[in-house]
Design a protein around this motif. Sequence first.
Motif, mmCIF file in Angstrom:
data_model
loop_
_atom_site.group_PDB
_atom_site.id
_atom_site.type_symbol
_atom_site.label_atom_id
_atom_site.label_comp_id
_atom_site.label_asym_id
_atom_site.label_seq_id
_atom_site.Cartn_x
_atom_site.Cartn_y
_atom_site.Cartn_z
ATOM 1 N N GLY A 148 32.370 84.158 11.584
ATOM 2 C CA GLY A 148 31.548 82.978 11.438
ATOM 3 C C GLY A 148 30.535 83.012 10.318
ATOM 4 N N GLU A 151 30.442 78.921 6.990
ATOM 5 C CA GLU A 151 30.444 77.721 7.827
ATOM 6 C C GLU A 151 31.768 76.962 7.705
ATOM 7 O OE1 GLU A 151 26.761 75.274 8.185
ATOM 8 O OE2 GLU A 151 26.157 76.442 6.429
ATOM 9 N N CYS A 354 35.522 85.578 6.066
ATOM 10 C CA CYS A 354 36.130 84.518 6.875
ATOM 11 C C CYS A 354 37.645 84.636 6.779
ATOM 12 C CB CYS A 354 35.690 83.129 6.414
ATOM 13 S SG CYS A 354 36.245 82.664 4.765
#
Length: 572
Positions: A148, A151, A354
Motif C-alpha cells: 500500500g 496510492e 507496489c
Amino acid sequence: MESAGNGRRDAALGGLAVLPDELLCAVVDLLQPTDIGRLACVSSVMYILCNEEPLWMSKYLSVGGHFEYKGSWKKTTLARLNLCSENSELEQKARHFDGMVHLLYVCCVCLFYFPIHTYFHAGFNSLYLYRRWYRCFTTLSSYSFDNGHVERKDDLSLDHFRSQYDGKGPVLLGKLADSWPARTKWSMQQLVHDYGEVTFRISQRSPKKIIMKLKDYVSYMELQHDEDPLYIFDDKFGESAPALLEDYRVPHLFQEDLFDVLDYEQRPAFRWFIIGPERSGASWHVDPGLTSAWNTLLCGRKRWALYPPGRVPGGVTVHVSAEDGDVDIETPTSLQWWLDIYPHLAEHEKPLECTQLPGETIFVPSGWWHCVLNLETTVAVTQNFVNQSNFEHVCLDMAPGHCHKGVCRAGLLAVPGKSVGDMENHPPGTITWNHNDMTSTEERLKGLGSVTASNSESQCSSFEFSDVDKSLENQVFSYDIGFLSQFLEKEKDHYTSVWSPTNPIGQREAREWLRRLWVLKPELRGLIWKGACLAINVDKWYACLEEIRACHSLPAPSEDEKLPVGTGLHCL
C-alpha cells in the motif's frame, strides 16, 4: 573465494584457483567462441565454466541481428556463427577429466551444455554459480504482495491529478483502460495469432540491435530459464504493427505532451510496446531527459520499486562525464537487485513498492528512480511525455555541463569537491565522476528517514551533509527547478559547449522544438522562455541580438521572433 574443501577446483584450475569464480567467468567472457571451446577441454571445472548459459547469451548478444532461439544459448550462438549447423549429428563420447569420466556431446569445436548439478558435484562447488542458477529457477510468488505504499485511485480528475500527483509522487490508476480494445485483444494467444510474423525489437544490455518475430519470441519465452530474460521493448511498434495503435488511447490525464509540436521523425522515442516473461524487467533508472511516464498493464503482474529524485538506490552507481554530461548508470538486473540487495535493506532504506495488476496504469513523475520486475508473463504499453509540470526539468537536463545532471539524479552528492558523511555501513548508492584525465572519485550518500510519497517537492528526498559550501550547508535536496538550476555551470553555454549524447533530442532539434512551442503555444510563453533560458541560453542570445540591433539601427523583433530560428550551426 570458494569454500574450503573444494579439492576438485584446485586440481582442475592449478594456479588460476586463486581467482574467484566470478572473475574467472568474466575472463572467459572475453574469449572468442572457438577459444572457449578449446578451453572447455582443459579440465572439468573449465568445462563447467565454459558451458554456462549466461556466457553464451553474452556471446550471442555481442553479435546481434535476427534472433531464433534453438533451445539453449550455446546452440543458438553456434548456429548464428555457423560453427555448428542445426542438423549436425551429435557425437557422444566419454572424456576423462581429473581422473573422472564425464559424458560429453561434441559438436564441431565446441561442447554442449554440462548438467547444472555439477556446481556441487564430485569435489567441486561454486556459490557464485549456484546463486546464478537459483536466479534462473526461483519463483517470484513472494513478491506479489502489496504493502500500500503507492496510492490507488479510480476516476481521478485532471485537476486532482495535477494538484496531488503530477511532479510530486507516483500513483496507481484504475479504470483508465477499461474501454480499450487492448484489454481483450492483447492476450498472448491473440497477439501471436494477429502479429506472429511481425518483427519486434528486443531489449537487452547489448550494443547490438536484436530483432525477433513475435511467434519466435513466444517460443523463446516458453523454453528459456535465463536470469535476465530478453523482453520486447519496441518503440517502433506503430510502424511495424500500426493496428496496435488503434487498440489503446492516451489517458486523459496525460494527453498534454509538448513534444507533439515536433514531426514524428524529429521527436525522441516516446512510446513502447512491452512483452516480458517472469524474471524479466527494467533495472534501476531515471527516465530519459527527466520526462514523466505512464505505464498500463494489460495482462500479468509487475512489481515496482521507486525512490524519489536524488535518492540513489542501493547497488547502483551513477557515472556522469565531466566532458559532455553523458550519464551512465551501473546497476544489477532487476531480479538480482530484488534477490541480493533488497533483503539486506533496513526498513527506512526500502523503496516505495507496489504490485501492478492487469488494467492498472502507474504514473511515474519526472526524476523518480524506478525498477520493474515481471512476476509472470506481462503485456504492457508505456509512454513518456513532457507537460507543463516537468517542462523546465527537461530543459534543464538539456543544458551543457555535468554537475546539474548529477544533482538531478544523485542529490547534493554530485556537487564537485564535496563529501558526505558515511553515517552507516550500507550506503544507498554511489556516484562516480569521470574526468578528462580518466581519474575518478567516488562518494557515498546515506539517506535519512523513511521513503514516503510526499506532496511537497522539497520533501521528496532529504539528506544531511558535511563539508559543503556555506550556500548549501543549511539546505536539503529539493527537486524544485530553482534549487537545481543553481548547479548549472555558468561558463558553459548552448552555442559553444558539447551537447550530451544522452539528451533526448539533438542540439538543433532542441532549438527547433522551443521555437515551435513559442509560435504555436503563445499562452505558455512565460514558461517556454524560462525553459529556453535553461536549455539554449536564449537570454544571452537575445541580449546579443539587442546589441546588434541597436548598433545597426535595426527594427525590434516581433514577439514571434524572440527565439532563435533555423537548425544550422549559426542560428539567427
